[in-house]
Design an enzyme around this catalytic site. Structure first.
Site, short mmCIF file in Angstrom:
data_model
loop_
_atom_site.label_atom_id
_atom_site.label_comp_id
_atom_site.label_asym_id
_atom_site.label_seq_id
_atom_site.Cartn_x
_atom_site.Cartn_y
_atom_site.Cartn_z
N PHE A 1 41.19 -13.66 -7.66
CA PHE A 1 40.61 -14.47 -8.73
C PHE A 1 41.71 -15.23 -9.50
CE2 PHE A 1 39.44 -13.88 -13.39
CZ PHE A 1 38.86 -15.14 -13.51
N ASN A 14 46.11 -9.75 1.42
CA ASN A 14 45.56 -8.90 2.49
C ASN A 14 44.03 -9.02 2.54
OD1 ASN A 14 44.68 -7.49 0.27
ND2 ASN A 14 45.89 -5.66 0.65
N TYR A 47 45.74 3.04 -11.72
CA TYR A 47 46.03 1.66 -12.11
C TYR A 47 47.01 1.63 -13.30
CZ TYR A 47 45.09 -3.29 -13.11
OH TYR A 47 45.21 -4.64 -13.32
N LYS A 95 50.82 0.46 -12.90
CA LYS A 95 51.35 -0.74 -13.54
C LYS A 95 52.49 -0.41 -14.50
CE LYS A 95 48.72 -4.13 -11.89
NZ LYS A 95 49.27 -5.31 -11.19
#
Ligand code: UDP
Length: 309
Positions: free
Chosen positions: A12, A33, A144, A148
């Protein structure tokens, strides 16, 4: 003119970034990917001068000539990143190592996409870059969040030990055309539900807040941060206009317009109660702030989904 690698370029944010860089006159190599991204997102760029695409997973090393690297390659919607937490962690560790090694070999500058999730369920509001966050290391979001956080540490370590030029963008909730229908995030879910006349699924009581940034503003921030000389530390990019999830649902119902009913579903575990970026740093060093208001951005996003159906 720079030769720019956009990892996650079919995603996006990545696809909008590729477009913006081409307009700026850069050569763009888009790699993906296609796991959560889609090549359809860059279909319209095919054949444009300076645009190349390549199926590549950053979990494998890559050797190509580049001046700049944007690393946006990672599933980013809770629904997606929680489906395969090990893969999510690999993307933010092994994937980041591979791109940092490329940056080191080629003397390229790397911008790592980080996230407001590094602040977890924040105890400080709004969130400033010097806040360390409140993250559960063993919760459903940890793959996540911690991934990060480590990606930021890796980028800084390569800067300190190898002299790699790095930039770290802490991206807050972003929305706009080309979000996928099954993205699972709140803006796309609500718009899709409203257009289909299905119930709007508000999780919890809907009093939790988020601050939504329109895609063109985000991309502008990313480009400016990459271009900024001598600034290594993390920079928040997002729109400080804060809204509750319930208000967002009502806004989308009004704008579509739709007769869908609001339904209250259980709140997912560790869902942050409040989130709003402090963007004084970005304003100061990049001269950047969001320009597109929520209604305007939602209208464009609704229009996009209307065409998709
Ligand atoms: N949310 C919701 N309904 C949905 C999807 C999300 O109420 O169909 C809520 C979610 O619980 C969270 C907020 O909307 O409080 C933003 O969720 P999203 O997954 O978009 O991103 P997050 O900021 O949580 O990563």
């Amino acid at each position: 003119m720079a030769r720019v690698l956009v990892a996650g370029g079919a995603g996006f944010i990545g696809s909008h970034l590729c477009e913006r860089l081409l307009e700026k006159g850069d050569e763009v190599l888009c790699i993906d990917n296609a796991r959560t991204g889609s090549w359809r997102n860059v279909e319209h760029l095919r054949g444009r001068r300076g645009f190349e695409e390549m199926v590549h997973d950053i979990l494998k090393p890559i050797d190509i000539e580049v001046d700049r690297i944007f690393n946006l390659a990672c599933p980013a919607s809770p629904a997606h990143y929680q489906k395969d937490p090990v893969f999510t962690i690999r993307m933010s560790t092994i994937g980041v190592f591979n791109l940092l090694d490329l940056a080191k070999d080629k003397g390229a500058r790397l911008l790592q996409a980080s996230t407001s999730e590094v602040y977890g369920d924040p105890l400080v509001h709004p969130q400033k870059e010097d806040y360390w966050g409140n993250v559960n290391p063993v919760g459903p979001r940890s793959c996540y969040d911690e991934g990060k956080r480590l990606a930021e540490s890796l980028a800084l370590a390569y800067h300190q030990t190898e002299g790699v030029e790095v930039r770290i963008a802490r991206i807050f909730n972003t929305y706009g055309p080309r979000m996928s229908q099954d993205d699972g995030r709140v803006v796309s879910n609500f718009i899709v539900q409203a257009l289909r006349g299905e119930d709007i699924t508000v999780y919890g009581d809907g009093k939790q807040t988020r601050s939504f940034c329109y895609i063109s503003d985000m991309v502008e921030g990313l480009v400016r941060l990459m271009d900024k000389d001598r600034f290594t530390g993390p920079v928040n990019l997002g729109n400080p206009d804060e809204i509750t999830v319930l208000e967002l649902a009502e806004r989308i119902l009004k704008l579509t317009p739709s007769k869908s009913k609001i339904r209250f579903d259980p709140l997912p575990r560790d869902d942050p109660a409040r989130r709003r970026p402090d963007i004084d740093l970005a304003r100061g060093i990049l001269g950047w702030e969001p320009r597109v208001g929520l209604d305007e951005g939602l209208k464009k996003t609704i229009e996009f989904f209307r065409q998709v159906f």
